[in-house]
Design a protein around this motif. Structure first.
Motif, PDB file in Angstrom:
ATOM      1  N   LEU A   4       1.360   3.966   3.773  1.00  0.00           N
ATOM      2  CA  LEU A   4       2.255   3.938   2.616  1.00  0.00           C
ATOM      3  C   LEU A   4       1.465   4.042   1.315  1.00  0.00           C
ATOM      4  N   ALA A   5       0.342   3.370   1.253  1.00  0.00           N
ATOM      5  CA  ALA A   5      -0.507   3.440   0.055  1.00  0.00           C
ATOM      6  C   ALA A   5      -0.979   4.870  -0.179  1.00  0.00           C
ATOM      7  N   ALA A   6      -1.392   5.545   0.869  1.00  0.00           N
ATOM      8  CA  ALA A   6      -1.852   6.928   0.737  1.00  0.00           C
ATOM      9  C   ALA A   6      -0.705   7.841   0.315  1.00  0.00           C
ATOM     10  N   ALA A   7       0.466   7.634   0.893  1.00  0.00           N
ATOM     11  CA  ALA A   7       1.621   8.477   0.580  1.00  0.00           C
ATOM     12  C   ALA A   7       2.085   8.307  -0.864  1.00  0.00           C
ATOM     13  N   LEU A   8       1.920   7.088  -1.414  1.00  0.00           N
ATOM     14  CA  LEU A   8       2.416   6.799  -2.765  1.00  0.00           C
ATOM     15  C   LEU A   8       1.313   6.825  -3.821  1.00  0.00           C
ATOM     16  N   SER A   9       0.097   7.143  -3.418  1.00  0.00           N
ATOM     17  CA  SER A   9      -1.052   7.144  -4.341  1.00  0.00           C
ATOM     18  C   SER A   9      -1.247   5.781  -5.002  1.00  0.00           C
ATOM     19  N   LEU A  10      -1.121   4.738  -4.204  1.00  0.00           N
ATOM     20  CA  LEU A  10      -1.340   3.373  -4.662  1.00  0.00           C
ATOM     21  C   LEU A  10      -2.409   2.751  -3.774  1.00  0.00           C
ATOM     22  N   SER A  11      -2.932   1.617  -4.191  1.00  0.00           N
ATOM     23  CA  SER A  11      -3.917   0.926  -3.360  1.00  0.00           C
ATOM     24  C   SER A  11      -3.186   0.040  -2.347  1.00  0.00           C
ATOM     25  N   GLU A  12      -3.899  -0.320  -1.301  1.00  0.00           N
ATOM     26  CA  GLU A  12      -3.325  -1.224  -0.307  1.00  0.00           C
ATOM     27  C   GLU A  12      -3.016  -2.580  -0.919  1.00  0.00           C
ATOM     28  N   VAL A  13      -3.830  -3.010  -1.868  1.00  0.00           N
ATOM     29  CA  VAL A  13      -3.596  -4.296  -2.541  1.00  0.00           C
ATOM     30  C   VAL A  13      -2.290  -4.240  -3.342  1.00  0.00           C
ATOM     31  N   GLN A  14      -2.021  -3.111  -3.984  1.00  0.00           N
ATOM     32  CA  GLN A  14      -0.771  -2.972  -4.744  1.00  0.00           C
ATOM     33  C   GLN A  14       0.431  -3.019  -3.810  1.00  0.00           C
ATOM     34  N   ILE A  15       0.320  -2.371  -2.647  1.00  0.00           N
ATOM     35  CA  ILE A  15       1.414  -2.383  -1.674  1.00  0.00           C
ATOM     36  C   ILE A  15       1.624  -3.809  -1.160  1.00  0.00           C
ATOM     37  N   LYS A  16       0.534  -4.467  -0.810  1.00  0.00           N
ATOM     38  CA  LYS A  16       0.603  -5.841  -0.302  1.00  0.00           C
ATOM     39  C   LYS A  16       1.254  -6.761  -1.332  1.00  0.00           C
ATOM     40  N   THR A  17       0.837  -6.658  -2.572  1.00  0.00           N
ATOM     41  CA  THR A  17       1.377  -7.498  -3.642  1.00  0.00           C
ATOM     42  C   THR A  17       2.851  -7.196  -3.872  1.00  0.00           C
ATOM     43  N   TRP A  18       3.216  -5.913  -3.847  1.00  0.00           N
ATOM     44  CA  TRP A  18       4.618  -5.531  -4.057  1.00  0.00           C
ATOM     45  C   TRP A  18       5.488  -6.166  -2.979  1.00  0.00           C
ATOM     46  N   PHE A  19       5.048  -6.089  -1.719  1.00  0.00           N
ATOM     47  CA  PHE A  19       5.836  -6.660  -0.630  1.00  0.00           C
ATOM     48  C   PHE A  19       5.913  -8.182  -0.735  1.00  0.00           C
ATOM     49  N   GLN A  20       4.828  -8.833  -1.127  1.00  0.00           N
ATOM     50  CA  GLN A  20       4.866 -10.289  -1.315  1.00  0.00           C
ATOM     51  C   GLN A  20       5.878 -10.655  -2.390  1.00  0.00           C
ATOM     52  N   ASN A  21       5.817  -9.955  -3.512  1.00  0.00           N
ATOM     53  CA  ASN A  21       6.736 -10.238  -4.621  1.00  0.00           C
ATOM     54  C   ASN A  21       8.176  -9.923  -4.249  1.00  0.00           C
ATOM     55  N   ARG A  22       8.378  -8.861  -3.476  1.00  0.00           N
ATOM     56  CA  ARG A  22       9.735  -8.478  -3.080  1.00  0.00           C
ATOM     57  C   ARG A  22      10.330  -9.497  -2.121  1.00  0.00           C
ATOM     58  N   ARG A  23       9.494 -10.028  -1.217  1.00  0.00           N
ATOM     59  CA  ARG A  23       9.985 -11.074  -0.310  1.00  0.00           C
ATOM     60  C   ARG A  23      10.366 -12.327  -1.095  1.00  0.00           C
ATOM     61  N   MET A  24       9.598 -12.671  -2.119  1.00  0.00           N
ATOM     62  CA  MET A  24       9.938 -13.833  -2.933  1.00  0.00           C
ATOM     63  C   MET A  24      11.225 -13.595  -3.713  1.00  0.00           C
ATOM     64  N   LYS A  25      11.418 -12.381  -4.185  1.00  0.00           N
ATOM     65  CA  LYS A  25      12.651 -12.037  -4.905  1.00  0.00           C
ATOM     66  C   LYS A  25      13.851 -12.195  -3.963  1.00  0.00           C
ATOM     67  N   LEU A  26      13.704 -11.725  -2.735  1.00  0.00           N
ATOM     68  CA  LEU A  26      14.771 -11.866  -1.746  1.00  0.00           C
ATOM     69  C   LEU A  26      15.056 -13.347  -1.461  1.00  0.00           C
ATOM     70  N   LYS A  27      13.998 -14.125  -1.341  1.00  0.00           N
ATOM     71  CA  LYS A  27      14.156 -15.564  -1.069  1.00  0.00           C
ATOM     72  C   LYS A  27      14.896 -16.254  -2.210  1.00  0.00           C
ATOM     73  N   ARG A  28      14.574 -15.875  -3.453  1.00  0.00           N
ATOM     74  CA  ARG A  28      15.278 -16.460  -4.612  1.00  0.00           C
ATOM     75  C   ARG A  28      16.753 -16.077  -4.617  1.00  0.00           C
ATOM     76  N   GLN A  29      17.053 -14.855  -4.200  1.00  0.00           N
ATOM     77  CA  GLN A  29      18.443 -14.381  -4.201  1.00  0.00           C
ATOM     78  C   GLN A  29      19.280 -15.091  -3.133  1.00  0.00           C
ATOM     79  N   ILE A  30      18.637 -15.501  -2.056  1.00  0.00           N
ATOM     80  CA  ILE A  30      19.338 -16.163  -0.946  1.00  0.00           C
ATOM     81  C   ILE A  30      19.498 -17.623  -1.199  1.00  0.00           C
TER      82      ILE A  30
END
Length: 85
Positions: A59-85
């Motif tokens: 996914l990082a290669a496909a989006l021209s992002l680093s693996e750390v950026q992908i990892k951080t995005w998913f961590q933040n997105r999971r927290m956003k989902l948790k807050r919404q629930i």
């Protein structure tokens, strides 16, 4: 919410003065994800909430992002989902 402000890998040599800085640490610039990147990240997140190393690398290669950026995005997105629930 397309106003993604996740941390970038490039510090760019700029120092951000202010609270939270300790002993010479530099704050990273916020990554401005494109709408295409956010769309692809969200679609991937809908299918699977956690990515393994190989999926993250692809996914990082496909989006021209680093693996750390992908990892951080998913961590933040999971927290956003948790807050919404």
């Amino acid at each position: 919410d397309e106003s993604s402000g996740y941390e970038s890998e490039s510090a760019g040599g700029e120092r951000a003065a202010g609270a939270g800085e300790t002993r010479g640490r530099q704050r990273r610039a916020r990554t401005a994800f494109t709408s295409e990147q956010v769309c692809r990240l969200e679609k991937t997140f809908q299918r699977q909430k956690y990515l393994g190393a190989s999926e993250r690398r692809k996914l990082a290669a496909a989006l021209s992002l680093s693996e750390v950026q992908i990892k951080t995005w998913f961590q933040n997105r999971r927290m956003k989902l948790k807050r919404q629930i």
